[in-house]
Design a protein around this motif. Structure first.
Motif, mmCIF file in Angstrom:
data_model
loop_
_atom_site.group_PDB
_atom_site.id
_atom_site.type_symbol
_atom_site.label_atom_id
_atom_site.label_comp_id
_atom_site.label_asym_id
_atom_site.label_seq_id
_atom_site.Cartn_x
_atom_site.Cartn_y
_atom_site.Cartn_z
ATOM 1 N N THR A 160 0.783 -1.366 0.022
ATOM 2 C CA THR A 160 0.004 -0.089 0.029
ATOM 3 C C THR A 160 0.922 1.509 0.090
ATOM 4 O O THR A 160 0.486 2.243 -0.725
ATOM 5 N N MET A 164 1.229 4.473 -2.469
ATOM 6 C CA MET A 164 1.239 6.005 -2.051
ATOM 7 C C MET A 164 2.498 6.567 -2.671
ATOM 8 O O MET A 164 2.394 7.803 -3.118
ATOM 9 N N LEU A 167 1.808 7.082 -6.599
ATOM 10 C CA LEU A 167 0.718 7.878 -7.121
ATOM 11 C C LEU A 167 0.567 9.426 -6.565
ATOM 12 O O LEU A 167 -0.170 10.307 -6.864
ATOM 13 N N GLY A 168 1.655 9.767 -5.602
ATOM 14 C CA GLY A 168 1.579 11.173 -4.883
ATOM 15 C C GLY A 168 1.919 12.158 -5.859
ATOM 16 O O GLY A 168 1.960 12.064 -6.976
ATOM 17 N N ASN A 169 1.684 13.455 -5.203
ATOM 18 C CA ASN A 169 1.510 14.604 -6.131
ATOM 19 C C ASN A 169 3.084 14.652 -6.547
ATOM 20 O O ASN A 169 3.329 15.235 -7.630
ATOM 21 N N MET A 190 -3.883 10.917 -5.247
ATOM 22 C CA MET A 190 -4.224 10.318 -4.226
ATOM 23 C C MET A 190 -5.509 10.376 -3.289
ATOM 24 O O MET A 190 -6.058 11.606 -3.545
ATOM 25 N N TYR A 191 -6.018 9.663 -2.330
ATOM 26 C CA TYR A 191 -7.099 9.919 -1.495
ATOM 27 C C TYR A 191 -8.393 10.138 -2.238
ATOM 28 O O TYR A 191 -9.129 10.777 -1.936
ATOM 29 N N SER A 195 -7.021 5.976 -6.506
ATOM 30 C CA SER A 195 -5.845 5.439 -5.893
ATOM 31 C C SER A 195 -6.300 4.193 -5.089
ATOM 32 O O SER A 195 -5.398 3.116 -4.805
ATOM 33 N N LEU A 271 -5.144 5.135 1.431
ATOM 34 C CA LEU A 271 -5.205 5.520 0.131
ATOM 35 C C LEU A 271 -6.364 6.144 -0.176
ATOM 36 O O LEU A 271 -6.482 7.100 -1.263
#
Lengths: 328, 267
Positions: A160, A164, A167-169, A190-191, A195, A271
């Motif tokens: 997991t 993160m 796919l994070g900024n 994300m979030y 995701s 996520l």
């Protein structure tokens, strides 16, 4: 005269001294053990009971017990019971579920998510399983399958976390898109349910892949070749031959993945965002606070379990009738 | 003849591309996570400009991380021991024997493996209180042991079904009682399955989050520690911890896979 010599003289060259026997021989001849075994195996019925008693007891108390106790607690008004207070049975915990959208919304969201993610996993892994089972030589099959198994030995939390970072900024996907000049500002992956989906499909893919692979592997190559000789194109071959003949694998893979994806807790927490709260988080909420919320949590978990059970049973029945329909 | 090869080649190339894309999908996230553990900055994200090993030296010097690691390993070993013994017993009862209620017994045996994670954790949490087990190591060991029994049963039953009946009969004819027959014929025959199942249980227990989270006391297991650290913010330190866990589980998993395959082939 030694024991051996005496034995030889008596014409019994094979007679044993007790110490010549193996450990097992000595054990079998040892009085208390021998007596115990004779008692235990006096009749086939008694022998069976001695073998069966512990497994039956274990399965009833350890496997079934927790589920039954959870259901019992879900019907009580307080757990644990405070001293001096009488525990009473009630259906209030179940009524609470239907009374507030903050409870049933995550429930239906979880079921819809689970269905969608299961379907995505199926679409994603079917061609992979097909390739492995049909287009790779026997020797390489194991190698290529083993390659896929490596990441799946890694735990849920670690994988997991890997998603993160992906796919994070400032994650890898956004970096690549930016370098290619496709975007100016990072896309907030994300979030979101996206995701969460990527994470859950990542975690469950193997449980779909293996049943599909073993179903496809059993399928003889000649069936497809015959269809091709009769002029069936690639799509027709897939739809009319491979797909119906692997329904069993699809059915068990989907059931497994569905059950697993309804049960995730950490992955949606890490996520997902506020708009993707799943039922697991709702249930967990009742166990982080004071004890008197436990019956509600137990009731909600029971609802979830029953729903998952009903859906998978109906699904399996459906797939079975589909298979029978194809056969005739 | 050549037509047929032509016919399938297009498919083959297309499917091969999908396979390798899938390999990328499952490997890339983990590779990126490992790389991030060597980044010389507190800030998680790309690009990585300078590299360091400080995070690794940091976690090996961190008493909390080291003791959590040992705690997780201890839980895995203890729960596996219980699962394996109970699992073998149940498998021996179920395999090749017909009795009233066998189907129900088999269904109940598989139950813990089929219950979705969160529900299983909640049920164990409630039952632990019912039994009077305090949250902590004992509770986690117990929950992992129960949860892993079905996997042992399935693996051992598969192996048992290939045991030639004649061997058992020969031993019995030569006067061995059921107990000695089991210990000298059945058990040695089961060794590959037991080893495979043990490794599987060890990894399941070591990687488990949801049961460890709900049944744990104040001391976290490794996944619970990573989860707690993640909730308070990402840091390359977490990458270093996760990488150690990753390397350990992947290496053991692959080794066990190859080892059990070879043993199954030999016998």
């Amino acid at each position: 005269m030694t024991y051996d010599a005496a034995a030889r003289k008596n014409g019994q060259p094979n007679a044993e001294r007790p110490s010549d026997r193996t450990f097992w021989g000595r054990l079998a001849g040892w009085g208390p053990y021998h007596g115990l075994m004779r008692l235990a195996t006096a009749s086939p019925r008694r022998q069976f009971l001695i073998l069966a008693a512990f497994p039956i007891l274990w399965v009833l108390t350890q496997h079934l017990g927790p589920m039954l106790q959870m259901m019992r607690v879900s019907l009580t008004d307080a757990y644990p019971v405070a001293p001096g207070v009488e525990q009473s049975f009630t259906l209030d915990n179940y009524a609470r579920f239907f009374g507030d959208s903050i409870f049933w919304m995550p429930f239906f969201r979880t079921l819809i998510f689970a269905v969608v993610f299961t379907f995505c996993t199926l679409i994603l892994t079917y061609p992979v399983a097909y390739f492995l089972a049909r287009h790779v030589s026997r020797k390489n099959q194991m190698l290529l399958l083993l390659l896929l198994l490596i990441p799946f030995w890694v735990g849920e939390i670690v994988r997991t976390y890997a998603i993160m970072i992906l796919l994070g900024n400032t994650g890898a996907v956004n970096l690549v898109l930016k370098t290619l000049g496709l975007i100016d500002r990072p896309i907030p992956f994300m979030y979101t349910s996206f995701s969460m989906g990527v994470g859950i499909v990542y975690l469950t893919a193997l449980y779909m892949l293996l049943p599909l692979y073993s179903a496809l592997e059993k399928l003889p190559k000649s069936v497809n070749e015959a269809a091709a000789d009769l002029g069936a194109g690639a799509w027709t071959r897939f739809r009319r031959v491979s797909l119906p003949l692997t329904i069993e694998g699809i059915s068990s893979g989907c059931t497994l993945v569905f059950l697993i994806s309804t049960g995730f807790y950490a992955t949606p927490v890490l996520l997902g965002g506020p708009s993707t709260t799943v039922f697991a988080e709702t249930i967990a909420g009742f166990f982080h606070v004071a004890g008197d919320q436990w019956p509600t949590g137990a009731a909600f978990a029971t609802i979830m379990f029953m729903a998952a059970l009903i859906i998978t049973t109906v699904f399996q029945k459906l797939m079975k009738s589909l298979r029978k329909g194809e056969a005739t | 003849m050549n037509d047929r090869v032509e016919l399938f080649r297009g498919n083959r190339i297309f499917l091969a591309c999908i396979y390798w894309a899938f390999v990328l999908y499952v490997f890339v996230p983990l590779i990126l996570m490992v790389l991030m553990g060597f980044k010389e900055s507190n800030f998680i994200g790309f690009p990585i400009t300078s590299w360091t090993l400080d995070w690794y030296t940091g976690i090996f010097a961190d008493a909390e991380v080291v003791s959590t690691f040992a705690y997780s390993v201890a839980i895995a070993v203890l729960s596996t021991l219980i699962s394996v013994i109970v699992g073998i017993w149940i498998a021996v009862l179920l395999e090749g024997r017909k009795f009233w209620g066998r189907t129900a017994m088999f269904g109940m045996t598989l139950l813990p493996a089929l219950v979705p994670g969160i529900i299983s954790a909640i049920a164990f949490r409630i039952y632990a209180r019912f039994l009077g087990i305090e949250p902590g190591m004992g509770a986690i060991v117990w929950a992992h042991a129960v949860h892993n029994v079905p996997f042992v049963v399935l693996v051992v039953m598969a192996r048992l079904s290939t045991l030639p009946k004649s061997q058992i009969e020969a031993a019995r004819d030569l006067g061995a009682d059921p107990m000695i027959t089991f210990l000298r014929i059945t058990l040695p025959y089961l060794v590959p399955a037991i080893l495979g199942a043990s490794i599987f249980c060890l990894l399941l227990s070591f990687d488990d989050f949801v049961r460890s989270f709900f049944l744990g006391g104040y001391e976290p297991t490794l996944p619970v520690l990573i989860f707690a650290k993640l909730r308070s913010g990402m840091s390359p330190e977490i990458n270093a911890i996760a990488t150690v866990a990753l390397v350990l589980t992947a290496v053991i998993g692959v080794w066990a896979e190859r080892f059990t395959r070879r043993m199954n082939k030999d016998s």
